[in-house]
Design a protein around this motif. Structure first.
Motif, PDB file in Angstrom:
ATOM      1  N   UNK A   1     -21.310 -82.955 -14.591  1.00 11.32           N
ATOM      2  CA  UNK A   1     -22.257 -81.882 -14.251  1.00 11.32           C
ATOM      3  C   UNK A   1     -22.451 -81.768 -12.745  1.00 11.32           C
ATOM      4  N   UNK A   2     -22.481 -82.906 -12.045  1.00 12.19           N
ATOM      5  CA  UNK A   2     -22.579 -82.869 -10.582  1.00 12.19           C
ATOM      6  C   UNK A   2     -21.365 -82.172  -9.982  1.00 12.19           C
ATOM      7  N   UNK A   3     -20.197 -82.497 -10.495  1.00 12.83           N
ATOM      8  CA  UNK A   3     -18.973 -81.855 -10.010  1.00 12.83           C
ATOM      9  C   UNK A   3     -18.979 -80.357 -10.235  1.00 12.83           C
ATOM     10  N   UNK A   4     -19.487 -79.935 -11.393  1.00 13.52           N
ATOM     11  CA  UNK A   4     -19.560 -78.493 -11.687  1.00 13.52           C
ATOM     12  C   UNK A   4     -20.599 -77.808 -10.803  1.00 13.52           C
ATOM     13  N   UNK A   5     -21.777 -78.448 -10.638  1.00 18.63           N
ATOM     14  CA  UNK A   5     -22.832 -77.826  -9.831  1.00 18.63           C
ATOM     15  C   UNK A   5     -22.424 -77.740  -8.363  1.00 18.63           C
ATOM     16  N   UNK A   6     -21.744 -78.777  -7.872  1.00 14.75           N
ATOM     17  CA  UNK A   6     -21.346 -78.804  -6.467  1.00 14.75           C
ATOM     18  C   UNK A   6     -19.975 -78.169  -6.245  1.00 14.75           C
ATOM     19  N   UNK A   7     -19.326 -77.802  -7.344  1.00  9.34           N
ATOM     20  CA  UNK A   7     -17.974 -77.232  -7.281  1.00  9.34           C
ATOM     21  C   UNK A   7     -17.046 -78.169  -6.501  1.00  9.34           C
ATOM     22  N   UNK A   8     -17.034 -79.438  -6.953  1.00 11.35           N
ATOM     23  CA  UNK A   8     -16.264 -80.479  -6.284  1.00 11.35           C
ATOM     24  C   UNK A   8     -15.399 -81.178  -7.330  1.00 11.35           C
ATOM     25  N   UNK A   9     -14.107 -80.824  -7.352  1.00 15.68           N
ATOM     26  CA  UNK A   9     -13.193 -81.286  -8.398  1.00 15.68           C
ATOM     27  C   UNK A   9     -13.026 -82.801  -8.486  1.00 15.68           C
ATOM     28  N   UNK A  10     -13.047 -83.549  -7.366  1.00 16.83           N
ATOM     29  CA  UNK A  10     -12.925 -85.008  -7.516  1.00 16.83           C
ATOM     30  C   UNK A  10     -14.010 -85.619  -8.408  1.00 16.83           C
ATOM     31  N   UNK A  11     -15.196 -85.050  -8.424  1.00 13.80           N
ATOM     32  CA  UNK A  11     -16.231 -85.552  -9.323  1.00 13.80           C
ATOM     33  C   UNK A  11     -15.877 -85.251 -10.778  1.00 13.80           C
TER      34      UNK A  11
END
Length: 189
Positions: free
Chosen positions: A133-143
């Motif tokens: 969810x953090x990766x989706x919210x921050x739009x950061x694929x490594x997460x």
């Protein structure tokens, strides 16, 4: 006389506020991923080594590291809240997601005997949810890839003896928290 903003000006202000809130959480996000990544990886490895290779009666002693880490995380979060110039729905949601998952993590530890001591697998699954969810919210694929690594580690843990789950947990945290955390930090986020 009351000034009205044009549609373009309104959108610009909204976009700036969202970008600032996102930047605040990207910066603090790397701190939490790195703090908890190191603490949980060290605790997992310490527990594994003591349990597997010694006769020490309390191999779980390494988990006491989570107490000062929790205090440090709470202090840092409080400081970040006070310094944040913009509080948006996204920034509040980010914190609430991790707060809810923290409750679930705590409950899985309290009732680990009820889940046949497969708490490592359950914790890795929940950490994967928060990381995804953090990766989706921050739009950061490594997460997002980190979340997948945590879920794979959870599947492996469900199929191993308890002692070996600590080693897999350490590897899962390395791939799911530390690597994405350092990438998040180096991206200036």
């Amino acid at each position: 006389m009351k000034e009205e903003l044009s549609h373009t000006e309104s959108l610009k202000i909204i976009n700036e506020m969202i970008a600032e809130a996102k930047n605040n959480y990207e910066q603090s996000g790397s701190f939490y991923f790195l703090l908890w990544g190191w603490v949980v990886m060290i605790a997992n490895l310490g527990h594994f080594i003591l349990d597997k290779y010694t006769s020490f009666e309390y191999p779980f002693i390494f988990w006491l590291l989570t107490i000062p880490a929790g205090i440090a995380a709470a202090w840092y979060g409080s400081k970040q809240d006070k310094e944040a110039q913009t509080k948006t729905h996204l920034s509040r949601l980010y914190g609430e997601v991790w707060a809810a998952l923290g409750v679930c993590l705590l409950l899985s530890l309290i009732f680990m005997s009820k889940i046949n001591y497969n708490h490592s697998a359950v914790i890795l699954m929940l950490a994967g949810v928060g990381t995804y969810l953090s990766g989706r919210m921050l739009k950061f694929k490594p997460l997002i890839f980190g979340a997948i690594a945590l879920w794979v580690a959870a599947v492996v843990c469900f199929n191993l003896p308890m002692t070996d789950q600590y080693l897999v947990g350490a590897l899962g945290i390395l791939a799911g928290y530390l690597i994405p955390g350092y990438l998040l930090k180096s991206a200036g986020k």
